[in-house]
Design a protein around this motif. Sequence first.
Motif, PDB file in Angstrom:
ATOM      1  N   VAL A 171      47.052  14.441  22.094  1.00 51.28           N
ATOM      2  CA  VAL A 171      47.737  13.754  23.051  1.00 51.28           C
ATOM      3  C   VAL A 171      47.453  14.261  24.571  1.00 51.28           C
ATOM      4  O   VAL A 171      46.885  15.255  24.703  1.00 51.28           O
ATOM      5  CB  VAL A 171      49.283  14.042  23.172  1.00 51.28           C
ATOM      6  CG1 VAL A 171      50.041  13.384  21.936  1.00 51.28           C
ATOM      7  CG2 VAL A 171      49.677  15.391  23.236  1.00 51.28           C
ATOM      8  N   GLU A 172      47.543  13.318  25.429  1.00 50.23           N
ATOM      9  CA  GLU A 172      47.254  13.724  26.768  1.00 50.23           C
ATOM     10  C   GLU A 172      48.382  13.352  27.713  1.00 50.23           C
ATOM     11  O   GLU A 172      48.834  12.101  27.562  1.00 50.23           O
ATOM     12  CB  GLU A 172      46.014  12.922  27.465  1.00 50.23           C
ATOM     13  CG  GLU A 172      45.774  13.306  28.808  1.00 50.23           C
ATOM     14  CD  GLU A 172      44.504  12.355  29.356  1.00 50.23           C
ATOM     15  OE1 GLU A 172      44.325  12.623  30.766  1.00 50.23           O
ATOM     16  OE2 GLU A 172      43.920  11.681  28.642  1.00 50.23           O
ATOM     17  N   LEU A 173      48.868  14.158  28.457  1.00 52.17           N
ATOM     18  CA  LEU A 173      49.925  13.856  29.487  1.00 52.17           C
ATOM     19  C   LEU A 173      49.347  14.315  30.966  1.00 52.17           C
ATOM     20  O   LEU A 173      48.589  14.995  31.189  1.00 52.17           O
ATOM     21  CB  LEU A 173      51.216  14.959  29.179  1.00 52.17           C
ATOM     22  CG  LEU A 173      52.224  14.568  28.267  1.00 52.17           C
ATOM     23  CD1 LEU A 173      51.552  14.169  26.710  1.00 52.17           C
ATOM     24  CD2 LEU A 173      53.377  15.338  28.147  1.00 52.17           C
ATOM     25  N   LYS A 174      50.201  13.434  31.899  1.00 48.98           N
ATOM     26  CA  LYS A 174      49.768  13.516  33.125  1.00 48.98           C
ATOM     27  C   LYS A 174      50.963  14.067  34.004  1.00 48.98           C
ATOM     28  O   LYS A 174      52.026  13.987  33.755  1.00 48.98           O
ATOM     29  CB  LYS A 174      49.349  12.214  33.804  1.00 48.98           C
ATOM     30  CG  LYS A 174      48.142  11.719  33.189  1.00 48.98           C
ATOM     31  CD  LYS A 174      47.641  10.409  34.160  1.00 48.98           C
ATOM     32  CE  LYS A 174      48.676   9.100  33.775  1.00 48.98           C
ATOM     33  NZ  LYS A 174      48.047   8.087  34.514  1.00 48.98           N
ATOM     34  N   CYS A 175      50.415  14.895  35.064  1.00 44.07           N
ATOM     35  CA  CYS A 175      51.451  15.412  36.212  1.00 44.07           C
ATOM     36  C   CYS A 175      50.788  15.121  37.388  1.00 44.07           C
ATOM     37  O   CYS A 175      49.688  14.873  37.687  1.00 44.07           O
ATOM     38  CB  CYS A 175      51.866  16.565  35.520  1.00 44.07           C
ATOM     39  SG  CYS A 175      50.415  18.068  35.676  1.00 44.07           S
ATOM     40  N   GLU A 176      51.343  15.815  38.524  1.00 46.65           N
ATOM     41  CA  GLU A 176      50.875  15.584  39.811  1.00 46.65           C
ATOM     42  C   GLU A 176      50.015  16.819  40.362  1.00 46.65           C
ATOM     43  O   GLU A 176      49.332  16.798  41.345  1.00 46.65           O
ATOM     44  CB  GLU A 176      52.164  15.245  40.575  1.00 46.65           C
ATOM     45  CG  GLU A 176      52.803  14.003  40.552  1.00 46.65           C
ATOM     46  CD  GLU A 176      53.785  13.606  41.369  1.00 46.65           C
ATOM     47  OE1 GLU A 176      53.905  14.306  42.434  1.00 46.65           O
ATOM     48  OE2 GLU A 176      54.596  12.792  40.860  1.00 46.65           O
ATOM     49  N   SER A 177      50.603  18.084  39.958  1.00 41.59           N
ATOM     50  CA  SER A 177      49.832  19.303  40.507  1.00 41.59           C
ATOM     51  C   SER A 177      49.436  20.156  39.215  1.00 41.59           C
ATOM     52  O   SER A 177      49.908  20.214  38.098  1.00 41.59           O
ATOM     53  CB  SER A 177      50.923  20.112  41.397  1.00 41.59           C
ATOM     54  OG  SER A 177      51.852  20.633  40.751  1.00 41.59           O
ATOM     55  N   GLU A 178      48.442  21.163  39.775  1.00 43.76           N
ATOM     56  CA  GLU A 178      47.784  22.083  38.846  1.00 43.76           C
ATOM     57  C   GLU A 178      49.027  23.141  38.395  1.00 43.76           C
ATOM     58  O   GLU A 178      49.016  23.648  37.201  1.00 43.76           O
ATOM     59  CB  GLU A 178      46.607  22.742  39.346  1.00 43.76           C
ATOM     60  CG  GLU A 178      45.911  23.731  38.442  1.00 43.76           C
ATOM     61  CD  GLU A 178      44.701  24.534  39.259  1.00 43.76           C
ATOM     62  OE1 GLU A 178      44.420  25.193  38.506  1.00 43.76           O
ATOM     63  OE2 GLU A 178      44.529  24.179  40.362  1.00 43.76           O
ATOM     64  N   ALA A 179      49.808  23.089  39.643  1.00 42.22           N
ATOM     65  CA  ALA A 179      50.900  24.335  39.100  1.00 42.22           C
ATOM     66  C   ALA A 179      51.712  23.845  37.816  1.00 42.22           C
ATOM     67  O   ALA A 179      51.980  24.594  36.925  1.00 42.22           O
ATOM     68  CB  ALA A 179      51.573  24.423  40.447  1.00 42.22           C
ATOM     69  N   GLN A 277      62.835  18.996  35.813  1.00 41.28           N
ATOM     70  CA  GLN A 277      62.812  20.313  35.820  1.00 41.28           C
ATOM     71  C   GLN A 277      61.517  20.783  36.816  1.00 41.28           C
ATOM     72  O   GLN A 277      61.628  21.921  37.579  1.00 41.28           O
ATOM     73  CB  GLN A 277      62.820  21.004  34.511  1.00 41.28           C
ATOM     74  CG  GLN A 277      63.895  20.503  33.695  1.00 41.28           C
ATOM     75  CD  GLN A 277      63.670  21.039  32.083  1.00 41.28           C
ATOM     76  OE1 GLN A 277      62.514  21.557  31.761  1.00 41.28           O
ATOM     77  NE2 GLN A 277      64.575  20.726  31.342  1.00 41.28           N
ATOM     78  N   THR A 278      60.474  20.064  36.772  1.00 40.12           N
ATOM     79  CA  THR A 278      59.343  20.527  37.615  1.00 40.12           C
ATOM     80  C   THR A 278      59.236  19.616  38.968  1.00 40.12           C
ATOM     81  O   THR A 278      58.618  19.974  39.814  1.00 40.12           O
ATOM     82  CB  THR A 278      57.811  19.934  36.706  1.00 40.12           C
ATOM     83  OG1 THR A 278      57.947  18.801  36.778  1.00 40.12           O
ATOM     84  CG2 THR A 278      57.991  20.918  35.430  1.00 40.12           C
ATOM     85  N   GLY A 279      60.151  18.797  39.349  1.00 36.74           N
ATOM     86  CA  GLY A 279      60.169  18.058  40.383  1.00 36.74           C
ATOM     87  C   GLY A 279      58.838  17.142  40.560  1.00 36.74           C
ATOM     88  O   GLY A 279      58.586  16.848  41.533  1.00 36.74           O
ATOM     89  N   GLU A 280      58.320  16.716  39.565  1.00 35.38           N
ATOM     90  CA  GLU A 280      57.376  15.812  39.493  1.00 35.38           C
ATOM     91  C   GLU A 280      57.232  14.799  38.836  1.00 35.38           C
ATOM     92  O   GLU A 280      57.933  14.916  37.633  1.00 35.38           O
ATOM     93  CB  GLU A 280      55.906  16.756  39.095  1.00 35.38           C
ATOM     94  CG  GLU A 280      55.632  17.507  40.268  1.00 35.38           C
ATOM     95  CD  GLU A 280      54.017  18.364  39.743  1.00 35.38           C
ATOM     96  OE1 GLU A 280      53.712  19.183  40.644  1.00 35.38           O
ATOM     97  OE2 GLU A 280      53.341  17.824  39.121  1.00 35.38           O
ATOM     98  N   GLU A 281      56.517  13.825  38.794  1.00 34.59           N
ATOM     99  CA  GLU A 281      56.375  12.421  37.824  1.00 34.59           C
ATOM    100  C   GLU A 281      55.804  12.949  36.741  1.00 34.59           C
ATOM    101  O   GLU A 281      54.477  13.442  36.871  1.00 34.59           O
ATOM    102  CB  GLU A 281      55.918  11.193  38.482  1.00 34.59           C
ATOM    103  CG  GLU A 281      56.092  10.036  37.640  1.00 34.59           C
ATOM    104  CD  GLU A 281      55.565   8.726  38.233  1.00 34.59           C
ATOM    105  OE1 GLU A 281      55.521   7.757  37.559  1.00 34.59           O
ATOM    106  OE2 GLU A 281      55.545   8.695  39.442  1.00 34.59           O
TER     107      GLU A 281
END
Length: 314
Positions: A171-179, A277-281
């Motif tokens: 699987v591959e998931l996307k987020c907005e930041s490296e953190a 929880q992470t504050g990102e999409e």
Amino acid sequence: MAEISAKLVQQLRQKTGAGMMDCKKALKETDGDIEKGIEWLRQKGIAGATKKSDRIAAEGSIETYIEPNGRVGVLIEINSQTDFVARNEAFKALAQNLAKQAATADTVESLLAQPYSEDKDKTVEQSITETIAQLGENIKVRRFVNYSVQSGKQGVVDSYIHTGGRVGVLVELKCESEATAKTEDFKTLARNVAMQVAACPNVEYVNVDEIPAEMVQKEKDIEMGRDDLAKKPDNIKEKIVQGRIDKRLKEITLVDQPYIRDQSTSIDELVKQTGSQTGEEISISRFTRYILGEGIDKKEEDFASEVAAQMGNK
């Protein structure tokens, strides 16, 4: 030393079924003598191995490799003839090495042509041939897929192997930041999504938007033609059919599945919870599921008779 022509190599290949590079090496070692070349191949176990390549290989193992940074991953199916050989340490080592090496390949053919990571003097194909000779069974690289998080983007690639290598998911998931990509919450989500895919063999798409329009139309045509709707008014029929189609499409989409660890929560809701929880999409980009041997016509064999025949040939 006699010149080793392409024609000579082809003649030896036709007689033994060995690979071109093996035949060329055999002829170099035997000064271009065809008969001695055959003997050389037999001594190396290569001629015998090529005969085994006709045998159906539907067992084996599904392996995975994830780079330490979590941005590249591989899912690969390596087939053998029996589960017994699939449990052999030499087979396991080969499968694990090829999973890692497939991260830099585009096709099975290009992988087989690469220098083998554990012995650069041999190609992957030659190393497989040697393992065939060692273990006495056909071995094939059937398929693989590699994922890589796009440069400049953030996310993670993860995998899950179930039932002793018989089911595998990438699987591959996307987020907005490296953190966020490095957080345990995000990594745990990726692993749970991979496990979900393994548990849902009917799931084919991430969401409804990915389903091809022609497939949706085909489902509609099937439903519109059902006998139980024949006498319904057109407006009623349309509503019933749409309801059935919506239900059917959700059955094959990942985000609409009930989460296996909490049936009251959908995968879509689980992803949104982690995003909160992470504050990102956060989103699921793609997935691949392999089931060992699926689609291979397995030949029924009398194992006792085969062993008896082999004993008689010794």
